[in-house]
Each structure stands twice: as C-alpha cells, then as structure tokens.
Design a protein around this motif. Structure first.
Motif, PDB file in Angstrom:
ATOM      1  N   GLU A 220      15.082  12.378  -8.555  1.00 50.71           N
ATOM      2  CA  GLU A 220      13.725  12.022  -8.104  1.00 50.71           C
ATOM      3  C   GLU A 220      13.405  10.614  -8.589  1.00 50.71           C
ATOM      4  O   GLU A 220      14.012  10.123  -9.539  1.00 50.71           O
ATOM      5  CB  GLU A 220      12.646  12.964  -8.673  1.00 50.71           C
ATOM      6  CG  GLU A 220      12.765  14.424  -8.297  1.00 50.71           C
ATOM      7  CD  GLU A 220      13.522  15.239  -9.327  1.00 50.71           C
ATOM      8  OE1 GLU A 220      13.804  16.421  -9.071  1.00 50.71           O
ATOM      9  OE2 GLU A 220      13.856  14.669 -10.410  1.00 50.71           O
ATOM     10  N   LEU A 221      12.439  10.001  -7.938  1.00 52.60           N
ATOM     11  CA  LEU A 221      11.785   8.808  -8.475  1.00 52.60           C
ATOM     12  C   LEU A 221      10.590   9.267  -9.300  1.00 52.60           C
ATOM     13  O   LEU A 221       9.911  10.224  -8.950  1.00 52.60           O
ATOM     14  CB  LEU A 221      11.290   7.895  -7.362  1.00 52.60           C
ATOM     15  CG  LEU A 221      12.315   7.184  -6.491  1.00 52.60           C
ATOM     16  CD1 LEU A 221      11.589   6.304  -5.477  1.00 52.60           C
ATOM     17  CD2 LEU A 221      13.263   6.354  -7.330  1.00 52.60           C
ATOM     18  N   SER A 222      10.328   8.564 -10.386  1.00 49.84           N
ATOM     19  CA  SER A 222       9.145   8.830 -11.208  1.00 49.84           C
ATOM     20  C   SER A 222       8.173   7.661 -11.117  1.00 49.84           C
ATOM     21  O   SER A 222       8.565   6.502 -11.246  1.00 49.84           O
ATOM     22  CB  SER A 222       9.559   9.030 -12.671  1.00 49.84           C
ATOM     23  OG  SER A 222       8.480   8.767 -13.542  1.00 49.84           O
ATOM     24  N   THR A 223       6.886   8.000 -10.903  1.00 54.34           N
ATOM     25  CA  THR A 223       5.810   7.003 -11.023  1.00 54.34           C
ATOM     26  C   THR A 223       4.798   7.493 -12.057  1.00 54.34           C
ATOM     27  O   THR A 223       3.592   7.405 -11.839  1.00 54.34           O
ATOM     28  CB  THR A 223       5.107   6.753  -9.665  1.00 54.34           C
ATOM     29  OG1 THR A 223       4.610   8.002  -9.162  1.00 54.34           O
ATOM     30  CG2 THR A 223       6.019   6.089  -8.661  1.00 54.34           C
ATOM     31  N   HIS A 224       5.286   8.024 -13.169  1.00 54.59           N
ATOM     32  CA  HIS A 224       4.380   8.533 -14.188  1.00 54.59           C
ATOM     33  C   HIS A 224       3.377   7.464 -14.651  1.00 54.59           C
ATOM     34  O   HIS A 224       2.176   7.736 -14.752  1.00 54.59           O
ATOM     35  CB  HIS A 224       5.166   9.039 -15.398  1.00 54.59           C
ATOM     36  CG  HIS A 224       5.766  10.398 -15.218  1.00 54.59           C
ATOM     37  ND1 HIS A 224       6.930  10.609 -14.504  1.00 54.59           N
ATOM     38  CD2 HIS A 224       5.365  11.616 -15.662  1.00 54.59           C
ATOM     39  CE1 HIS A 224       7.210  11.901 -14.520  1.00 54.59           C
ATOM     40  NE2 HIS A 224       6.288  12.540 -15.213  1.00 54.59           N
ATOM     41  N   LEU A 225       3.871   6.278 -14.948  1.00 52.28           N
ATOM     42  CA  LEU A 225       2.972   5.248 -15.482  1.00 52.28           C
ATOM     43  C   LEU A 225       1.995   4.758 -14.416  1.00 52.28           C
ATOM     44  O   LEU A 225       0.805   4.553 -14.688  1.00 52.28           O
ATOM     45  CB  LEU A 225       3.780   4.078 -16.047  1.00 52.28           C
ATOM     46  CG  LEU A 225       4.752   4.398 -17.186  1.00 52.28           C
ATOM     47  CD1 LEU A 225       5.218   3.108 -17.869  1.00 52.28           C
ATOM     48  CD2 LEU A 225       4.142   5.354 -18.204  1.00 52.28           C
ATOM     49  N   GLN A 226       2.484   4.567 -13.191  1.00 46.97           N
ATOM     50  CA  GLN A 226       1.584   4.121 -12.129  1.00 46.97           C
ATOM     51  C   GLN A 226       0.594   5.224 -11.757  1.00 46.97           C
ATOM     52  O   GLN A 226      -0.590   4.955 -11.512  1.00 46.97           O
ATOM     53  CB  GLN A 226       2.394   3.714 -10.897  1.00 46.97           C
ATOM     54  CG  GLN A 226       3.396   2.592 -11.152  1.00 46.97           C
ATOM     55  CD  GLN A 226       4.816   3.123 -11.339  1.00 46.97           C
ATOM     56  OE1 GLN A 226       5.019   4.074 -12.096  1.00 46.97           O
ATOM     57  NE2 GLN A 226       5.777   2.513 -10.666  1.00 46.97           N
ATOM     58  N   GLY A 227       1.060   6.482 -11.710  1.00 42.02           N
ATOM     59  CA  GLY A 227       0.167   7.590 -11.406  1.00 42.02           C
ATOM     60  C   GLY A 227      -0.954   7.711 -12.425  1.00 42.02           C
ATOM     61  O   GLY A 227      -2.095   8.030 -12.078  1.00 42.02           O
TER      62      GLY A 227
ATOM     63  N   ALA B  38      -1.763   0.241  -8.762  1.00 40.91           N
ATOM     64  CA  ALA B  38      -1.148   1.538  -9.044  1.00 40.91           C
ATOM     65  C   ALA B  38      -1.015   2.377  -7.780  1.00 40.91           C
ATOM     66  O   ALA B  38       0.041   2.976  -7.530  1.00 40.91           O
ATOM     67  CB  ALA B  38      -1.967   2.284 -10.093  1.00 40.91           C
ATOM     68  N   VAL B  39      -2.069   2.422  -6.976  1.00 43.03           N
ATOM     69  CA  VAL B  39      -2.030   3.195  -5.732  1.00 43.03           C
ATOM     70  C   VAL B  39      -0.947   2.636  -4.809  1.00 43.03           C
ATOM     71  O   VAL B  39      -0.189   3.392  -4.186  1.00 43.03           O
ATOM     72  CB  VAL B  39      -3.402   3.191  -5.043  1.00 43.03           C
ATOM     73  CG1 VAL B  39      -3.301   3.780  -3.633  1.00 43.03           C
ATOM     74  CG2 VAL B  39      -4.418   3.975  -5.869  1.00 43.03           C
ATOM     75  N   ASP B  40      -0.858   1.322  -4.732  1.00 41.79           N
ATOM     76  CA  ASP B  40       0.149   0.684  -3.893  1.00 41.79           C
ATOM     77  C   ASP B  40       1.557   1.068  -4.348  1.00 41.79           C
ATOM     78  O   ASP B  40       2.440   1.333  -3.533  1.00 41.79           O
ATOM     79  CB  ASP B  40      -0.040  -0.835  -3.944  1.00 41.79           C
ATOM     80  CG  ASP B  40       0.884  -1.564  -2.987  1.00 41.79           C
ATOM     81  OD1 ASP B  40       0.870  -1.242  -1.791  1.00 41.79           O
ATOM     82  OD2 ASP B  40       1.629  -2.457  -3.439  1.00 41.79           O
ATOM     83  N   GLN B  41       1.758   1.111  -5.667  1.00 45.26           N
ATOM     84  CA  GLN B  41       3.055   1.502  -6.222  1.00 45.26           C
ATOM     85  C   GLN B  41       3.397   2.954  -5.891  1.00 45.26           C
ATOM     86  O   GLN B  41       4.509   3.261  -5.454  1.00 45.26           O
ATOM     87  CB  GLN B  41       3.026   1.324  -7.742  1.00 45.26           C
ATOM     88  CG  GLN B  41       3.080  -0.119  -8.206  1.00 45.26           C
ATOM     89  CD  GLN B  41       4.508  -0.595  -8.376  1.00 45.26           C
ATOM     90  OE1 GLN B  41       5.274  -0.038  -9.149  1.00 45.26           O
ATOM     91  NE2 GLN B  41       4.869  -1.637  -7.657  1.00 45.26           N
ATOM     92  N   VAL B  42       2.432   3.853  -6.107  1.00 49.15           N
ATOM     93  CA  VAL B  42       2.695   5.273  -5.840  1.00 49.15           C
ATOM     94  C   VAL B  42       2.908   5.498  -4.347  1.00 49.15           C
ATOM     95  O   VAL B  42       3.766   6.293  -3.941  1.00 49.15           O
ATOM     96  CB  VAL B  42       1.561   6.156  -6.386  1.00 49.15           C
ATOM     97  CG1 VAL B  42       1.849   7.631  -6.115  1.00 49.15           C
ATOM     98  CG2 VAL B  42       1.384   5.946  -7.889  1.00 49.15           C
ATOM     99  N   MET B  43       2.134   4.814  -3.518  1.00 46.75           N
ATOM    100  CA  MET B  43       2.334   4.906  -2.073  1.00 46.75           C
ATOM    101  C   MET B  43       3.750   4.471  -1.695  1.00 46.75           C
ATOM    102  O   MET B  43       4.415   5.099  -0.860  1.00 46.75           O
ATOM    103  CB  MET B  43       1.315   4.026  -1.347  1.00 46.75           C
ATOM    104  CG  MET B  43      -0.093   4.570  -1.302  1.00 46.75           C
ATOM    105  SD  MET B  43      -0.253   5.879  -0.057  1.00 46.75           S
ATOM    106  CE  MET B  43      -2.031   5.882   0.194  1.00 46.75           C
ATOM    107  N   ALA B  44       4.221   3.388  -2.311  1.00 45.95           N
ATOM    108  CA  ALA B  44       5.570   2.896  -2.024  1.00 45.95           C
ATOM    109  C   ALA B  44       6.613   3.947  -2.374  1.00 45.95           C
ATOM    110  O   ALA B  44       7.680   4.015  -1.754  1.00 45.95           O
ATOM    111  CB  ALA B  44       5.841   1.604  -2.792  1.00 45.95           C
TER     112      ALA B  44
END
Length: 351
Positions: free
Chosen positions: A78-85, A117-123
């Motif tokens: 999986e990819l993780s976006t813990h910090l951006q989320g 952050a939203v842009d990162q998680v969306m990506a």
C-alpha cells in the motif's frame, strides 16, 4: 477457494534515512528482501524513496517503481499518507507541532497547509491505481481530540459538529478513491478523531456509510486503550482492508493507568514493543482475520521503546511468517464423510 493473508511485509517509514541502504528505493527494497520480507509499504511523504505527485501523473514512473521492487523479489503493499492525512484536519492547539509534517512554504499557514495535504492525499488515489493497489493507509486528522476528556463539560453539539466537519473534508477524498477503486484505510489511533470503534462508527455515519471508508487494523493501539482487539475484528471485519502488525503492552500499577502520567515512552504504563515482546495475542489475531477471509497484507510497523530497529526488523519477518495461516481447502474430518442418505438421516432423527 480459500483466502490467505499475504506477507510478511514491512512499513518503511521508521527505517528510511540518509544512510545506505535506507536512502534509496532500490537499496531499501534489497534490504527488506534480504530480511525475508515479501512486501513493502511506502511512506509517500519521503522523497528519498517515492514521489507521490509523479506517481499520480505517470504510469511509466509507477511501472519503474514496481519493477525495482520486483527485481528484489518484493511487492508494494500500500501507499501511506499518514502524515498528510493528519493534516487534513488539525485543531489549532497542534498547528505548530504538525507544521513539521508539511513543506516549509506552508508552515504557519493552516489553510494553505490543509490544501497541500488534501492535494497529496488525493494524489494517492491515482497513484495507488497506477501501482495496481486496491487499498491505501492513512490518518483521519483531528478536530475534537483536545476535548477527549469531558472536563470542562463539552458544549452541546460540539462533537457532532467536529465529526460533521471531518466528514465534509474527507467525503470528496473518499469519492476520488472510489473513482479509482481504492479503499481508504484509516488507522484507528489515539491523536485522531477516529481512535476506537465508537468514533469510527460516528465518522462512518457522517460519510453515509461510504463503501471506501475502511480500517487499517493495528491491535497495539487497542492494547493501550484497554480495548478488546479481538472483539473489534468480530465487529468490523468487513471494513478491515489493511493490517499493521505491531505489538504493545499496558502495565498499570498504583502510579499509572491508561494515560501513563506524561512519562517518556520507556517509563510509560502503555508502550509499544517489538513483535513478540508485548501482550498482543497474535495467534488469535491471525486466526480471527483468517476466519473472516482477510486476504490482504500483514505489514510490520516497527516501533519499540527498548529494542533496536535493526533487530526488530530482522525478527519481524519470521515472526509474521510463522503466524500466517494457510487456510485449509477441506475439513479435517472429511475422511469420515459419507454420501447423503436421506433415509438414514431420517432414521437417525427418528422422523
């Protein structure tokens, strides 16, 4: 056909660094494979290993990333976006502390930081699809967390409003992941507004039961809350789409309870431990997940207040391997089975 848990895999967040072999995607994949891991979970914020924006824009880049991993005999889990989320929702009390999770250009600018952050998680949605992944792991962020303990008394409607706002911020993200066929697996974690089953249900209700609203199951966070981590699987197994294998212990006494008295990690009543050194009954955890047909990855997240990370990583792969259950294709008593004989059955029942 029986479904089996995949693994062992390892989350690379706690290992990535500036020294070899932890400073490049190629080297860290080789390192993980050398320890016996079959999968790696990517911390998408770490530019030494991965570029999430490039992955969202380029299937070719994703194929290259997958190819490097495959060369060493590992898959991306999986990819993780813990910090951006985490930065999708931040209470002002934590603004300065959480600025470190974002680029310097948005420090001290909460609105700009949230947009980033939203842009990162969306990506992460398109990047996950380009990598051929069906699940994504992240944090929810928090608006209500500073008011966890109801003293002073919380104003009527405060928690409802907090969860309404959290859902408002996440619904477009969930919709984007749905468009790409990827589940968003929230790690149920203190410090997030989704920190136990009750709060997950509150959030799920606010996003109208969104099919992509799922769970990254990590029993360590439930041990520290004195929450029944096995019953949690019984209740929420249909939403568990990712699994962090992490151990913990809670040793309360006359001085400390669940809150652990502001003590440093090594002195806390509740603390994270390397696999097998804590109190999680992983035999029961793996059995429960296998019984409910969980067929995604078992991913080591190494965090320990005592043991060195290299020792923890080396011990993690065989530990997970030994707990993965190859689900049987037949019943153990099939050798005594007979053809259906309705007359015999009726005689045995006396009917």
């Amino acid at each position: 056909m029986a479904k089996n848990i995949k693994g062992p895999a390892i989350f690379l967040a706690q290992f990535a660094g500036d020294e070899k072999p932890f400073n490049s995607w190629d080297a860290i994949c080789k390192w993980a494979a050398g320890l016996g891991y079959k999968g790696v979970q990517i911390p998408s914020w770490d530019g030494r290993l991965f570029d999430i924006k490039k992955a969202a824009e380029s299937k070719t880049y994703c194929d290259e990333i997958k190819g490097i991993a495959k060369k060493h005999g590992v898959e991306i889990t999986e990819l993780s976006t813990h910090l951006q989320g985490q930065l999708v929702a931040v209470h002002p009390a934590y603004d300065e502390a959480f600025d470190n999770f974002a680029p310097p250009a948005v420090h001290g600018k909460p609105k700009e930081r949230q947009k980033w952050a939203v842009d990162q998680v969306m990506a992460g949605a398109k990047a996950s699809r380009n990598l051929g992944l069906d699940a994504h792991v992240t944090f929810s962020g928090a608006l209500a967390w500073p008011f966890l303990y109801p003293w002073p008394q919380r104003p009527a409607g405060m928690i409802d409003m907090a969860f309404e706002e959290l859902a408002k911020r996440w619904t477009p993200i969930l919709d984007e992941y749905d468009k790409h066929g990827v589940d968003v697996c929230y790690e149920i974690h203190p410090g997030e507004d989704i920190f136990d089953g009750a709060t997950f249900e509150m959030f799920l209700a606010q996003v109208n039961g969104h099919q992509r609203c799922c769970i990254n199951y990590d029993p360590s966070h439930f041990v520290l809350q004195h929450l029944d981590y096995l019953a949690f699987i019984d209740i929420y197994h249909e939403r568990i789409k990712a699994f962090h294998v992490k151990d913990a212990e809670l040793n309360t006494d006359g001085r400390q309870g669940v809150y652990s008295g502001f003590q440093p990690w090594v002195d806390r009543a509740g603390r994270f431990r390397s696999l097998g050194d804590g109190q999680v009954d992983f035999g029961a955890v793996f059995s429960k997940l296998a019984a409910y047909d969980y067929d995604s990855w078992a991913v080591l997240e190494w965090e320990c207040c005592l043991k060195d990370s290299q020792q923890g990583a080396a011990e993690g792969a065989p530990f997970i391997e030994s707990h993965i259950i190859k689900v049987t294709e037949k019943s153990f008593d099939d050798f005594t089975a007979r053809e259906v004989d309705e007359k015999q059955v009726r005689r045995m029942l006396g009917i």
